[in-house]
Design a protein around this motif. Structure first.
Motif, PDB file in Angstrom:
ATOM      1  N   UNK A  38      43.441 -17.043  99.911  1.00 19.21           N
ATOM      2  CA  UNK A  38      42.138 -16.259  99.245  1.00 19.21           C
ATOM      3  C   UNK A  38      42.733 -15.255  98.288  1.00 19.21           C
ATOM      4  N   UNK A  39      43.546 -14.455  98.617  1.00 20.55           N
ATOM      5  CA  UNK A  39      43.957 -13.492  97.652  1.00 20.55           C
ATOM      6  C   UNK A  39      44.242 -13.772  96.143  1.00 20.55           C
ATOM      7  N   UNK A  40      44.891 -15.275  96.013  1.00 16.93           N
ATOM      8  CA  UNK A  40      44.962 -15.573  94.912  1.00 16.93           C
ATOM      9  C   UNK A  40      43.893 -15.684  93.854  1.00 16.93           C
ATOM     10  N   UNK A  41      42.769 -15.908  94.439  1.00 19.16           N
ATOM     11  CA  UNK A  41      41.188 -15.695  93.861  1.00 19.16           C
ATOM     12  C   UNK A  41      40.842 -14.476  93.889  1.00 19.16           C
ATOM     13  N   UNK A  42      40.758 -13.593  94.886  1.00 18.72           N
ATOM     14  CA  UNK A  42      39.987 -12.460  95.001  1.00 18.72           C
ATOM     15  C   UNK A  42      40.722 -11.603  94.274  1.00 18.72           C
ATOM     16  N   UNK A  43      41.821 -11.266  94.184  1.00 15.71           N
ATOM     17  CA  UNK A  43      42.434 -10.216  93.397  1.00 15.71           C
ATOM     18  C   UNK A  43      42.552 -10.130  91.998  1.00 15.71           C
ATOM     19  N   UNK A  44      42.821 -11.255  91.278  1.00 10.02           N
ATOM     20  CA  UNK A  44      42.400 -11.659  90.031  1.00 10.02           C
ATOM     21  C   UNK A  44      41.018 -11.315  89.722  1.00 10.02           C
ATOM     22  N   UNK A  45      40.157 -11.681  90.717  1.00 13.57           N
ATOM     23  CA  UNK A  45      38.604 -11.517  90.536  1.00 13.57           C
ATOM     24  C   UNK A  45      38.238 -10.201  90.214  1.00 13.57           C
ATOM     25  N   UNK A  46      38.795  -9.235  90.959  1.00  8.07           N
ATOM     26  CA  UNK A  46      38.696  -7.808  90.821  1.00  8.07           C
ATOM     27  C   UNK A  46      38.892  -7.050  89.612  1.00  8.07           C
ATOM     28  N   UNK A  47      40.098  -7.824  89.274  1.00  5.71           N
ATOM     29  CA  UNK A  47      40.387  -7.408  87.696  1.00  5.71           C
ATOM     30  C   UNK A  47      39.508  -7.782  86.694  1.00  5.71           C
ATOM     31  N   UNK A  48      38.846  -9.056  86.801  1.00  4.23           N
ATOM     32  CA  UNK A  48      38.122  -9.626  85.861  1.00  4.23           C
ATOM     33  C   UNK A  48      36.843  -8.824  85.891  1.00  4.23           C
ATOM     34  N   UNK A  49      36.367  -8.710  86.881  1.00  2.00           N
ATOM     35  CA  UNK A  49      35.244  -7.837  87.150  1.00  2.00           C
ATOM     36  C   UNK A  49      35.182  -6.474  86.536  1.00  2.00           C
ATOM     37  N   UNK A  50      36.379  -5.932  86.772  1.00  2.00           N
ATOM     38  CA  UNK A  50      36.435  -4.594  86.010  1.00  2.00           C
ATOM     39  C   UNK A  50      36.522  -4.601  84.655  1.00  2.00           C
ATOM     40  N   UNK A  51      36.949  -5.637  84.078  1.00  2.00           N
ATOM     41  CA  UNK A  51      36.917  -5.718  82.672  1.00  2.00           C
ATOM     42  C   UNK A  51      35.382  -6.064  82.173  1.00  2.00           C
ATOM     43  N   UNK A  52      34.703  -6.525  82.693  1.00  2.00           N
ATOM     44  CA  UNK A  52      33.331  -6.698  82.445  1.00  2.00           C
ATOM     45  C   UNK A  52      32.572  -5.474  82.444  1.00  2.00           C
ATOM     46  N   UNK A  53      32.588  -4.867  83.623  1.00  2.00           N
ATOM     47  CA  UNK A  53      32.192  -3.301  83.607  1.00  2.00           C
ATOM     48  C   UNK A  53      32.529  -2.476  82.742  1.00  2.00           C
TER      49      UNK A  53
END
Length: 286
Positions: A38-53
C-alpha cells in the motif's frame, strides 16, 4: 556516500485507515490489483495531494513556525516490485488537474487572441496597454532543473516533480551547468523548507524570484541505487534527511483479476480538483 551501518528495524505498516475515504479506497484497491505494498501508492499520493493544495493552506504550529503541504517522498523496492505503476496510479488525479488547467489555458488563449485583434484594430492614439497574455499554470512536471522549475513555482500554487527513478532526479541536478557544478541541490534544500529562492538565468537579464515555493517530489528507487542520493563529496548536507521514506516488505508477484474501480478514481480526481480550487495563495510572506 550513504552507508547502512545500523541494523534494520521492523517496518511499520502505513496507516491506510488514517486516509480520507476516497484515498483509502484507491490505495486499498490498487494494492490488491497491481499487486504492491500500500505504501507504493499511498506515499506518492500524499505528495501529489500536497501539490494540489499548494500554498492555499498551511499548518501553523505556532506564531513563528508554519508548515506547508509539500513533501519529498521516496518509495524503495527491487526491480519488478511495481513501484512505477503504483506511482503512475497515485499521480493520475494530479494529471487530471493538469489536464483541466490545460483546457482552461486554451480557452484563455483564444480570448486573448481575440482581444489582441480588437486592440490592434483600434486607433493607435486611443490604445491602452496591450491585453496581458494568460499564464499557464502547473501542478506537475518531470523536469528537475531549477531553471525550469522556478517559473513554474512562481506562477503556480504548487508543483510536484514526478520521477519513476529518483536517482535520475539527483543526476539531473546541474546537468546544464558548466562542469556539472551549480546550486540546484541547495535550491532543492531551500524549497523543501519553502524558503525564498532567486534563480538567475543565463539567457535572461531578469531573475526569477519565488518568495514561497511549494514543491513536492515523488519517485521510486532501487536499494542498490540509494547511495546515488547522497552528496558527491560524501558530506552530510541534510538532503537525504528531508526525504520521507517508504521501504515496505515485498509483496509476492501474482496475477489477479482485481482492478481499481473507475468510480474510485473519479472520486479521487474530483477531490484533487476541489483541493486545487481552494482559495488563492495567501500573500503574507512576512
Amino acid at each position: 556516500r550513504m552507508q547502512f551501518t545500523e541494523p534494520l528495524v521492523d517496518v511499520q505498516p502505513f496507516p491506510v485507515g488514517a486516509l480520507p475515504t476516497g484515498l483509502r479506497a484507491l490505495v486499498e484497491q490498487a494494492a490488491v490489483a497491481l499487486p504492491c505494498p500500500p505504501e507504493f501508492v499511498a506515499v506518492p499520493l500524499l505528495a501529489a495531494a500536497g501539490a494540489a493544495i499548494g500554498n492555499s493552506l498551511q499548518v501553523e504550529i505556532k506564531g513563528s513556525w508554519s508548515e506547508g503541504p509539500n513533501l519529498y517522498v521516496v518509495v524503495v523496492g527491487d526491480p519488478g516490485s511495481k513501484k512505477s505503476p503504483a506511482i503512475s496510479l497515485a499521480s493520475q488525479p494530479l494529471h487530471a488537474v493538469q489536464a483541466m488547467l490545460a483546457r482552461e489555458y486554451e480557452q484563455l488563449q483564444k480570448r486573448h487572441e481575440q482581444a489582441m485583434k480588437t486592440w490592434k484594430a483600434g486607433p493607435k492614439e486611443d490604445r491602452d496597454d496591450a491585453p496581458l497574455a494568460p499564464t499557464y499554470r502547473h501542478v506537475l512536471t518531470t523536469d528537475v532543473t531549477v531553471e525550469a522549475l522556478a517559473p513554474m513555482l512562481r506562477d503556480s500554487k504548487g508543483v510536484a516533480v514526478l520521477k519513476d527513478e529518483l536517482s535520475a532526479w539527483v543526476a539531473g541536478m546541474n546537468q546544464y551547468k558548466s562542469g556539472g557544478r551549480g546550486s540546484d541541490r541547495q535550491h532543492y534544500l531551500s524549497m523543501w523548507s519553502r524558503s525564498a529562492i532567486k534563480v538567475d538565468r543565463k539567457n535572461s537579464p531578469i531573475p526569477v524570484y519565488v518568495p514561497l515555493p511549494c514543491l513536492g517530489v515523488a519517485g521510486g528507487i532501487q536499494p542498490d541505487l540509494l547511495p546515488k542520493l547522497s552528496n558527491e563529496e560524501g558530506l552530510d548536507d541534510g538532503f537525504v534527511d528531508r526525504l520521507l521514506w517508504a521501504w515496505p516488505e515485498d509483496v509476492p508477484d501474482r496475477w489477479t483479476a482485481s482492478d481499481v474501480e473507475p468510480q474510485v478514481i473519479a472520486k479521487v480526481e474530483e477531490l484533487f480538483r476541489r483541493l486545487y480550487n481552494l482559495r488563492e495563495p495567501y500573500n503574507d510572506y512576512g
